[in-house]
Design a protein around this motif. Structure first.
Motif, mmCIF file in Angstrom:
data_model
loop_
_atom_site.group_PDB
_atom_site.id
_atom_site.type_symbol
_atom_site.label_atom_id
_atom_site.label_comp_id
_atom_site.label_asym_id
_atom_site.label_seq_id
_atom_site.Cartn_x
_atom_site.Cartn_y
_atom_site.Cartn_z
ATOM 1 N N TYR A 124 0.930 -0.922 -0.043
ATOM 2 C CA TYR A 124 0.265 0.300 -0.118
ATOM 3 C C TYR A 124 1.168 1.200 -0.290
ATOM 4 C CZ TYR A 124 -2.856 3.779 1.919
ATOM 5 O OH TYR A 124 -3.522 4.832 2.242
ATOM 6 N N LEU A 125 0.688 2.453 -1.231
ATOM 7 C CA LEU A 125 1.778 2.986 -0.896
ATOM 8 C C LEU A 125 0.310 4.521 -0.936
ATOM 9 C CD1 LEU A 125 3.547 5.055 -1.463
ATOM 10 C CD2 LEU A 125 3.860 4.571 -3.785
ATOM 11 N N LYS A 126 0.043 5.574 0.143
ATOM 12 C CA LYS A 126 -0.213 6.501 -0.346
ATOM 13 C C LYS A 126 0.904 8.260 -0.098
ATOM 14 C CE LYS A 126 -3.437 9.289 2.826
ATOM 15 N NZ LYS A 126 -4.188 9.919 1.156
ATOM 16 N N GLN A 127 0.620 8.762 -0.845
ATOM 17 C CA GLN A 127 1.316 10.045 -1.147
ATOM 18 C C GLN A 127 0.561 11.463 -0.931
ATOM 19 O OE1 GLN A 127 4.281 11.158 -2.156
ATOM 20 N NE2 GLN A 127 4.020 8.523 -3.209
ATOM 21 N N LEU A 128 1.326 11.584 0.276
ATOM 22 C CA LEU A 128 0.569 12.571 1.801
ATOM 23 C C LEU A 128 0.477 14.625 1.493
ATOM 24 C CD1 LEU A 128 1.999 11.086 4.348
ATOM 25 C CD2 LEU A 128 -0.582 11.038 3.540
ATOM 26 N N ASP A 129 1.800 14.646 0.046
ATOM 27 C CA ASP A 129 1.739 15.497 -0.176
ATOM 28 C C ASP A 129 0.874 15.794 -2.001
ATOM 29 O OD1 ASP A 129 2.820 16.865 1.835
ATOM 30 O OD2 ASP A 129 4.785 16.788 0.872
ATOM 31 N N GLY A 130 0.677 16.900 -2.095
ATOM 32 C CA GLY A 130 0.372 17.082 -3.306
ATOM 33 C C GLY A 130 -1.502 16.790 -4.020
ATOM 34 N N SER A 131 -1.075 15.919 -4.556
ATOM 35 C CA SER A 131 -2.515 14.931 -5.151
ATOM 36 C C SER A 131 -3.292 14.048 -3.736
ATOM 37 C CB SER A 131 -3.081 13.906 -5.927
ATOM 38 O OG SER A 131 -1.514 13.340 -6.265
ATOM 39 N N SER A 132 -2.519 13.420 -2.987
ATOM 40 C CA SER A 132 -2.235 12.739 -1.765
ATOM 41 C C SER A 132 -3.062 11.025 -2.099
ATOM 42 C CB SER A 132 -3.527 13.426 -1.473
ATOM 43 O OG SER A 132 -3.083 15.118 -0.102
ATOM 44 N N GLU A 133 -2.862 10.712 -3.492
ATOM 45 C CA GLU A 133 -3.161 9.391 -4.578
ATOM 46 C C GLU A 133 -3.156 8.431 -3.483
ATOM 47 O OE1 GLU A 133 -1.757 9.208 -7.823
ATOM 48 O OE2 GLU A 133 -2.865 11.411 -9.119
ATOM 49 N N ARG A 134 -3.431 7.912 -3.571
ATOM 50 C CA ARG A 134 -2.717 6.217 -2.968
ATOM 51 C C ARG A 134 -3.170 5.328 -4.057
ATOM 52 N NH1 ARG A 134 -8.002 3.996 0.941
ATOM 53 N NH2 ARG A 134 -9.606 3.747 -0.969
ATOM 54 N N SER A 135 -2.901 4.064 -4.276
ATOM 55 C CA SER A 135 -2.699 2.764 -5.185
ATOM 56 C C SER A 135 -1.588 1.608 -3.825
ATOM 57 C CB SER A 135 -1.449 2.908 -5.595
ATOM 58 O OG SER A 135 0.249 3.238 -5.298
ATOM 59 N N PHE A 136 -2.385 0.226 -4.364
ATOM 60 C CA PHE A 136 -2.515 -0.539 -3.988
ATOM 61 C C PHE A 136 -1.561 -1.860 -5.145
ATOM 62 C CE2 PHE A 136 -5.498 0.750 -1.204
ATOM 63 C CZ PHE A 136 -5.763 0.044 -0.072
#
Length: 492
Positions: A124-136
């Motif tokens: 699991y990966l979640k960006q906390l800056d910018g678009s705050s996207e997440r992916s599995f």
């Protein structure tokens, strides 16, 4: 005078009183206590437990192993270098949260020495800056095979060596238990001999004092010389000194047995002398066969031969190395958790890798290691041959000693009875003036030596008997193999 003689003889044959608080021990009692409470027994038990858990560890390598590994969470907030399209580098800020977990089932393949793994993982990966996207990203299932082609199969060799090692440890535990018995016998008979010496010394002191009193009366009547009177007085003083010395030796031997049996320091022990011994005759061939069947010596030889063969195989396996790695499975990714396991989105995930390491020029180093291993194997084979010859010779000598000891014990028992009767008769004869002090002293010395010899021969008989038991792990009296409830013992 006849009344005095009768009273004296009655006193002479009476036993020395023993405190009612004394702990009475037979030889069997002492052996049973030593096998449970002694430090030597505890050491043997711990060595067995060590061998047991080593064997369990080896056996676990043959069974499937389930593992879970994961990182929950991995928070990352920092600058990382980044190469741009023109080849230059810059730093970009990364602020993300990652989590991953993997479940694997691993099985060693002892036939080939390879390893087969079944894996399933989720990232699991979640960006906390910018678009705050997440992916599995998931790997629902992956089958992986790792297989050495030319190297040594360590698992196969362990499968041959470790069971022999554990059987050797179990046989060694029983032998160690019998060795505890042999130590117990030594301490038991040392104390028994000391008790016997104290009884002899006290009896001799009482007899010497009484004879000196009688001699004083005879001297006044002119029936004996002054020299004979002085001899009896000196004998009385020597008997008094012998009591002190024998009592000190008794205390020392009692402390030694008490400490070995792990009994209380203030506990007094009174030993009961074994009345008889089994009437056995050992045959060398039978004893040797039982020793080769049951003793850890035979298992030790087998294990060392296998280990020597393993070292040669390992050295040859290191001449070159080729490993096969192959992985087949499925993988999926998506922004939502459900997307990663959707069969429409799953893709093949395959890896096949063959790695090799073949020395081109090593100046004969690996070949030399093979030669060293082969030479060591020859050395071990020669040592084993010599040890086998020594083992057989020791068995032969021990059987001869035991068979001879049975006859020596019978002779000592008969001599003890005769010497006791002779001394009793000598006292009566001296009191009526028909023998001199020299003859009386000789009868006393013979009586003391005969009793000590009887105890000594009885000790050697039992010592040889249990020594044969410790080597053969066989009870020739009951014709049964010595065994133990190892699972129950280990759980103690």
């Amino acid at each position: 005078m006849k009344k005095r003689i009768s009273l004296f003889v009655l006193t002479l044959t009476s036993l020395i009183p023993v405190s009612v608080t004394a702990k009475q021990l037979t030889l069997a009692d002492a052996i049973n206590i030593a096998r449970v409470q002694s430090v030597d027994a505890a050491v043997a038990l711990n060595e067995l437990k060590t061998a047991y858990w080593e064997y369990r560890t080896y056996y676990a390598d043959l069974l499937p192993e389930v593992n879970f590994s994961g990182t929950i969470p991995n928070y990352n907030k920092r600058y990382n270098s980044y190469q741009q399209d023109d080849g230059s580098y810059t730093f970009v800020r990364n602020n993300s949260l990652e989590m991953n977990g993997q479940l694997s089932i691993d099985q060693n393949i002892w036939i080939t020495g390879g390893k087969l793994s079944l894996n399933s993982s989720l990232d699991y990966l979640k960006q906390l800056d910018g678009s705050s996207e997440r992916s599995f990203m998931s790997v629902p299932i992956t089958l992986t095979l790792t297989q050495p082609i030319f190297g040594i199969n360590n698992i196969k060799w362990k499968r041959r060596i470790e069971p022999v090692r554990y059987q050797e440890a179990k046989a060694a535990f029983i032998s160690a238990t019998e060795e505890v018995t042999m130590k117990t016998i030594t301490y038991f008979f040392n104390l028994l001999q000391a008790e016997n010496n104290v009884a002899i010394a006290r009896q001799n002191k009482e007899n010497a004092n009484h004879l000196y009193e009688v001699a004083q009366a005879k001297r006044k009547m002119g029936q004996i010389s002054e020299n004979e009177l002085l001899q009896l007085k000196l004998k009385a003083l020597q008997a008094k000194a012998a009591v002190t010395e024998s009592e000190s030796n008794l205390n020392a031997n009692m402390f030694q047995l008490r400490a070995f049996l792990n009994l209380g320091e203030n506990e007094t022990i009174e030993l009961i002398m074994p009345e008889s011994a089994p009437n056995l005759h050992m045959e060398y061939e039978r004893v040797l066969n039982k020793a080769l069947e049951n003793n850890s010596f035979a298992l030790n030889i087998r294990r060392r031969q296998l280990e020597a063969d393993y070292n040669v195989a390992a050295a040859k396996g290191n001449l070159r190395s080729v490993d096969l790695f192959t992985s087949v499975g499925l993988t999926g990714k998506g922004r939502e958790f459900s997307d990663t396991y959707n069969t429409k989105h799953l893709k093949d995930n395959q890896v096949i890798e063959v790695g090799m390491r073949i020395p081109i020029l090593d100046w004969g180093k690996r070949r030399g290691k093979v030669r060293v291993a082969e030479s060591n194997r020859e050395v071990i084979a020669s040592k084993i041959k010599q040890e086998q010859m020594n083992f057989s010779q020791n068995i032969f000598l021990l059987v001869e000693h035991f068979n001879n000891q049975a006859e020596q014990l019978n002779i000592a028992w008969e001599a003890d009875k005769i010497a006791q009767q002779r001394y009793k008769t000598s006292i009566e004869t001296f009191l009526i003036g028909k023998i001199n002090t020299l003859d009386l002293n000789d009868a006393q010395t013979s009586k003391d030596e005969a009793r000590q010899k009887h105890v000594s021969e009885l000790y050697l008989y039992w010592y040889y008997y249990y020594q044969i038991r410790s080597l053969t792990l066989y009870d020739f009296n009951s014709n049964t193999t010595l065994d133990a409830a190892f699972e129950k013992i280990i759980k103690q």
